[in-house]
Design an enzyme around this catalytic site. Structure first.
Site, PDB file in Angstrom:
ATOM      1  N   HIS A  13       0.600  -1.385  -0.063  1.00  0.00           N
ATOM      2  CA  HIS A  13       0.057   0.492   0.446  1.00  0.00           C
ATOM      3  C   HIS A  13       0.934   1.617   0.182  1.00  0.00           C
ATOM      4  O   HIS A  13       1.401   1.771   0.983  1.00  0.00           O
ATOM      5  CB  HIS A  13      -1.163  -0.187   1.203  1.00  0.00           C
ATOM      6  CG  HIS A  13      -1.914   1.168   1.292  1.00  0.00           C
ATOM      7  ND1 HIS A  13      -3.610   0.699   0.835  1.00  0.00           N
ATOM      8  CD2 HIS A  13      -1.620   2.627   0.712  1.00  0.00           C
ATOM      9  CE1 HIS A  13      -3.745   2.072   0.818  1.00  0.00           C
ATOM     10  NE2 HIS A  13      -2.908   2.643   0.373  1.00  0.00           N
ATOM     11  N   HIS A  15       1.667   4.911  -2.904  1.00  0.00           N
ATOM     12  CA  HIS A  15       0.793   5.765  -3.222  1.00  0.00           C
ATOM     13  C   HIS A  15       2.304   6.945  -4.866  1.00  0.00           C
ATOM     14  O   HIS A  15       3.049   6.701  -4.295  1.00  0.00           O
ATOM     15  CB  HIS A  15      -0.109   6.728  -3.145  1.00  0.00           C
ATOM     16  CG  HIS A  15      -0.693   6.664  -2.414  1.00  0.00           C
ATOM     17  ND1 HIS A  15      -2.303   6.247  -2.372  1.00  0.00           N
ATOM     18  CD2 HIS A  15      -0.677   6.705  -0.426  1.00  0.00           C
ATOM     19  CE1 HIS A  15      -2.972   5.472  -1.357  1.00  0.00           C
ATOM     20  NE2 HIS A  15      -1.873   5.825  -0.150  1.00  0.00           N
ATOM     21  N   ARG A 107     -10.303   1.065  -6.356  1.00  0.00           N
ATOM     22  CA  ARG A 107     -10.935   0.894  -3.902  1.00  0.00           C
ATOM     23  C   ARG A 107     -11.773   2.255  -4.201  1.00  0.00           C
ATOM     24  O   ARG A 107     -11.855   2.766  -5.150  1.00  0.00           O
ATOM     25  CB  ARG A 107      -9.149   1.786  -4.159  1.00  0.00           C
ATOM     26  CG  ARG A 107      -9.200   2.326  -2.458  1.00  0.00           C
ATOM     27  CD  ARG A 107      -8.453   3.229  -2.847  1.00  0.00           C
ATOM     28  NE  ARG A 107      -7.110   2.682  -0.569  1.00  0.00           N
ATOM     29  CZ  ARG A 107      -7.575   4.210  -0.844  1.00  0.00           C
ATOM     30  NH1 ARG A 107      -6.880   5.042  -0.813  1.00  0.00           N
ATOM     31  NH2 ARG A 107      -6.461   3.624   1.375  1.00  0.00           N
ATOM     32  N   HIS A 164      -6.138  -0.229   5.982  1.00  0.00           N
ATOM     33  CA  HIS A 164      -5.990   0.000   6.929  1.00  0.00           C
ATOM     34  C   HIS A 164      -5.560   0.034   9.245  1.00  0.00           C
ATOM     35  O   HIS A 164      -6.602   0.966   9.799  1.00  0.00           O
ATOM     36  CB  HIS A 164      -6.081   1.947   6.671  1.00  0.00           C
ATOM     37  CG  HIS A 164      -5.208   2.964   5.780  1.00  0.00           C
ATOM     38  ND1 HIS A 164      -4.009   2.160   5.593  1.00  0.00           N
ATOM     39  CD2 HIS A 164      -5.714   3.469   5.130  1.00  0.00           C
ATOM     40  CE1 HIS A 164      -3.668   2.783   4.550  1.00  0.00           C
ATOM     41  NE2 HIS A 164      -4.612   3.347   4.119  1.00  0.00           N
ATOM     42  N   ASP A 231       1.879   2.647   3.043  1.00  0.00           N
ATOM     43  CA  ASP A 231       1.328   4.278   2.938  1.00  0.00           C
ATOM     44  C   ASP A 231       1.774   5.492   2.504  1.00  0.00           C
ATOM     45  O   ASP A 231       1.396   6.845   2.420  1.00  0.00           O
ATOM     46  CB  ASP A 231       0.348   4.352   3.862  1.00  0.00           C
ATOM     47  CG  ASP A 231      -0.469   5.377   4.084  1.00  0.00           C
ATOM     48  OD1 ASP A 231      -1.470   5.287   2.861  1.00  0.00           O
ATOM     49  OD2 ASP A 231      -1.533   5.764   4.631  1.00  0.00           O
ATOM     50  N   ASN A 236      -2.839  12.874   4.324  1.00  0.00           N
ATOM     51  CA  ASN A 236      -3.812  13.618   4.481  1.00  0.00           C
ATOM     52  C   ASN A 236      -3.305  12.723   5.924  1.00  0.00           C
ATOM     53  O   ASN A 236      -4.385  12.735   6.809  1.00  0.00           O
ATOM     54  CB  ASN A 236      -5.204  13.112   4.434  1.00  0.00           C
ATOM     55  CG  ASN A 236      -5.444  13.769   2.844  1.00  0.00           C
ATOM     56  OD1 ASN A 236      -5.458  15.115   3.065  1.00  0.00           O
ATOM     57  ND2 ASN A 236      -6.159  12.800   2.094  1.00  0.00           N
TER      58      ASN A 236
END
Length: 279
Positions: A13, A15, A107, A164, A231, A236
């Site tokens: 996971h 990005h 997702r 998560h 992650d 955020n």
């Protein structure tokens, strides 16, 4: 590092953001990153940590334009996979194209800060269309997701991956209703969970001693359907940005045996994301 990562270890996971000059951010994006996080930075991070495989999850800042994720996967097609963001009425031809490009699931965000979410019946209808590809549904939402939408997720024709640790609140303890709801879902073999995000559910901060018991229990109880990710680059994030090396070191605390770590980092991602020959 407190332990050697097994060969083929996967960061399941993370990005990529931009670069914005090449892959513009969506004009209606629910958030915009403070800076680009391109594939080159991701590759360098994973390589430095000893993470040989990776799953790039399309970010809401790029919306339904999956090109940044697709570009990252294309650069390492044998060892990287993608998870898309898509409208529920996407054409099947696009699904098959993305499958060939290395995508393995879709997702859907049910977090309030990530904008309006798709109706669950439409989500399940799309899942039925991508089921023949061997894809899965990945869901991200606040803890009410685990109770309010649980009956719908049980109708899903594909595996369902919960992000998560379900975004539960670690301060409420193991016996809290939301975590118990997650355990009930995991008792159904169609469900998987990512033990990413200890840094998001903690109330104490690093090394996340209050969050570790939740991840450890999931690995112990459902060791064949749990994957790990860092992650990066932590979009955020409300607290201090995690130390990437520390996140890797903490794997030994939530998966204390070599066999548990091999399942978490190698065998389970091979099955879920179709790496190699799945041996």
């Amino acid at each position: 590092m407190t332990f050697p990562l097994p060969p083929g270890a996967c960061n399941a996971h993370c990005h990529v953001f931009g670069p914005g000059a090449r892959f513009p951010y969506a004009p209606d994006a629910s958030f915009l990153p403070k800076e680009d996080a391109p594939k080159e930075a991701l590759f360098a991070l994973n390589d430095g940590l000893g993470l040989e495989r990776c799953v790039v999850v399309q970010s809401a800042c790029h919306g339904f334009d999956n090109r940044a994720t697709e570009d990252a996967v294309a650069a390492r097609p044998d060892s990287y996979r993608g998870i898309a963001l898509l409208p529920t009425d996407v054409e099947y031809a696009e699904l098959t194209r993305l499958d060939t490009a290395g995508f393995r699931g879709v997702r859907f965000n049910f977090m309030g800060h990530l904008g309006r979410h798709a109706p669950i019946d439409d989500v399940l209808s799309l899942a039925a269309r991508f089921a023949p590809l061997g894809w899965h549904l990945q869901v991200h939402g606040d803890p009410t997701l685990l109770t309010d939408l649980a009956p719908a997720f049980r109708r899903c024709p594909t595996p369902v991956v919960i992000d998560h640790i379900g975004r539960i609140d670690s301060a409420l303890g193991i016996n809290q209703p939301n975590f118990q709801a997650l355990l009930k879902l995991m008792a159904d073999e169609r469900f998987w969970v990512k033990v990413s995000g200890m840094d998001r559910i903690t109330r104490l901060g690093p090394p996340y001693a209050d969050a570790q018991p939740f991840a450890r229990m999931l690995v112990t109880e459902f060791g064949d359907r749990v994957v790990w990710g860092n992650d990066w680059p932590h979009p955020n994030h409300a607290g201090p940005i995690p130390n990437e090396r520390q996140l890797v070191d903490l794997i030994a605390d939530i998966a204390p045996t070599a066999s548990a770590r091999h399942a978490l980092l190698v065998r389970n991602p091979e099955r879920l994301y179709q790496f190699g020959d799945n041996t």
